[in-house]
Design a protein around this motif. Structure first.
Motif, mmCIF file in Angstrom:
data_model
loop_
_atom_site.group_PDB
_atom_site.id
_atom_site.type_symbol
_atom_site.label_atom_id
_atom_site.label_comp_id
_atom_site.label_asym_id
_atom_site.label_seq_id
_atom_site.Cartn_x
_atom_site.Cartn_y
_atom_site.Cartn_z
ATOM 1 N N PHE A 155 -2.668 4.911 -3.607
ATOM 2 C CA PHE A 155 -3.772 5.703 -4.140
ATOM 3 C C PHE A 155 -4.822 4.872 -4.872
ATOM 4 N N SER A 156 -4.503 3.616 -5.186
ATOM 5 C CA SER A 156 -5.497 2.665 -5.704
ATOM 6 C C SER A 156 -4.934 1.265 -5.562
ATOM 7 N N SER A 206 -9.461 2.316 0.245
ATOM 8 C CA SER A 206 -8.743 2.684 -0.970
ATOM 9 C C SER A 206 -9.639 2.544 -2.196
ATOM 10 N N ASN A 207 -9.328 3.286 -3.233
ATOM 11 C CA ASN A 207 -10.019 3.153 -4.510
ATOM 12 C C ASN A 207 -9.551 1.891 -5.212
ATOM 13 N N ALA A 208 -10.447 1.262 -5.932
ATOM 14 C CA ALA A 208 -10.084 0.032 -6.630
ATOM 15 C C ALA A 208 -9.158 0.311 -7.798
ATOM 16 N N LEU A 209 -9.439 1.339 -8.577
ATOM 17 C CA LEU A 209 -8.725 1.526 -9.842
ATOM 18 C C LEU A 209 -8.223 2.950 -10.027
ATOM 19 N N ILE A 210 -9.120 3.917 -10.038
ATOM 20 C CA ILE A 210 -8.741 5.299 -10.320
ATOM 21 C C ILE A 210 -8.039 5.881 -9.099
ATOM 22 N N PRO A 211 -6.842 6.430 -9.248
ATOM 23 C CA PRO A 211 -6.106 6.967 -8.106
ATOM 24 C C PRO A 211 -6.894 8.062 -7.386
ATOM 25 N N ASP A 224 0.833 -1.196 0.000
ATOM 26 C CA ASP A 224 0.000 0.000 0.000
ATOM 27 C C ASP A 224 0.876 1.257 0.000
ATOM 28 N N ARG A 225 1.979 1.162 -0.741
ATOM 29 C CA ARG A 225 2.925 2.265 -0.815
ATOM 30 C C ARG A 225 3.009 2.765 -2.257
#
Length: 260
Positions: free
Chosen positions: A184-185, A250-255, A178-179
């Motif tokens: 961000f996604s 967290s967002n799945a795809l879009i940052p 998660d870095r």
């Protein structure tokens, strides 16, 4: 180039894709490793795009598509080969293999894995077919497509590099990535891949290939709903501790910003 000639080129590309994946299948059977197909996914687009270009009379303007396709395809196949080297068959195929004998799986995998991916490849590659029709493209749209493609190519490459460095550290085996871009996604590599294909679609559209856009839409659908985001989220949610909490914030795809 008439519609009949375009259709003829497409069929040649489909046959070439089927031939390539059939050859890969031949090597996969004694190795008991159907995931060899993944290593040739990117190279398959390079192979088909170059074949279409050659059979179309090698139009000079097609370089604006061939260059990004070759760079993307070679990088993707090289990365997947390096990532999977020495790790055996992917778990997706191992689960399918466990349900039947080796001989039965070999026959089934030829159709449901190798020929299926070969057919999908030919359809998804339609923007590349559009680029070999000859004539001058709409240059502003070409440069926009290049800008979009380059953004996705760099983003995907950086995400893959960050994940590879994270996994190379033995101390991270029990941790979630998660870095960096992964903060961000959850799937920055897939986000970059989608942007890459939007760029290919714009370049194909610059040659008048509006009929090629369903190929881009199919690729995005596969990433989102079939073999990418949805599948990986489901599997990691079941097998990786803390992943569901990570998914909630967290967002799945879009940052986007991390949710608290």
């Amino acid at each position: 180039m008439t519609p009949t000639e375009v259709l003829g080129l497409f069929l040649w590309g489909l046959l070439a894709s089927l031939a390539l994946m059939s050859l890969v299948w031949v090597f996969s059977v004694p190795r008991r490793d159907a995931s060899l197909v993944d290593r040739f996914w990117g190279l398959g687009f390079v192979w088909v795009a170059l074949l279409w270009w050659w059979f179309a009379g090698r139009p000079a303007s097609a370089w604006v598509m061939l260059v990004p396709v070759i760079l993307w395809g070679l990088r993707l196949s090289a990365y997947i080969t390096w990532r999977n080297w020495g790790h055996g068959e992917d778990a997706r195929y191992t689960e399918m293999r466990a349900e039947r004998s080796d001989a039965a799986f070999a026959r089934r995998s030829l159709v449901t894995i190798f020929w299926l991916q070969a057919s999908l490849l030919a359809v998804i590659a339609l923007p590349m077919l559009a680029s070999v029709r000859g004539g001058m493209p709409l240059w502003p749209l070409v440069w926009l497509g290049w800008a979009v493609w380059l953004s996705g190519f760099v983003y995907e490459s950086v995400a893959d590099w960050q994940l590879a460095r994270f996994k190379a550290d033995a101390g991270n085996r029990a941790r979630l990535m998660d870095r960096g871009l992964w903060r961000f996604s959850r799937h920055p590599n897939y986000f970059g891949e989608i942007v890459v294909w939007l760029g290919f679609g714009l370049i194909g559209l610059a040659f008048g290939g509006w009929w090629a856009l369903p190929g881009v839409a199919l690729m995005i659908f596969l990433i989102l709903r079939v073999s990418g985001v949805a599948l990986l989220d489901r599997r990691l949610g079941e097998t990786r501790a803390g992943y569901r909490e990570y998914a909630r914030r967290s967002n799945a795809l879009i940052p986007g910003p991390v949710r608290r």
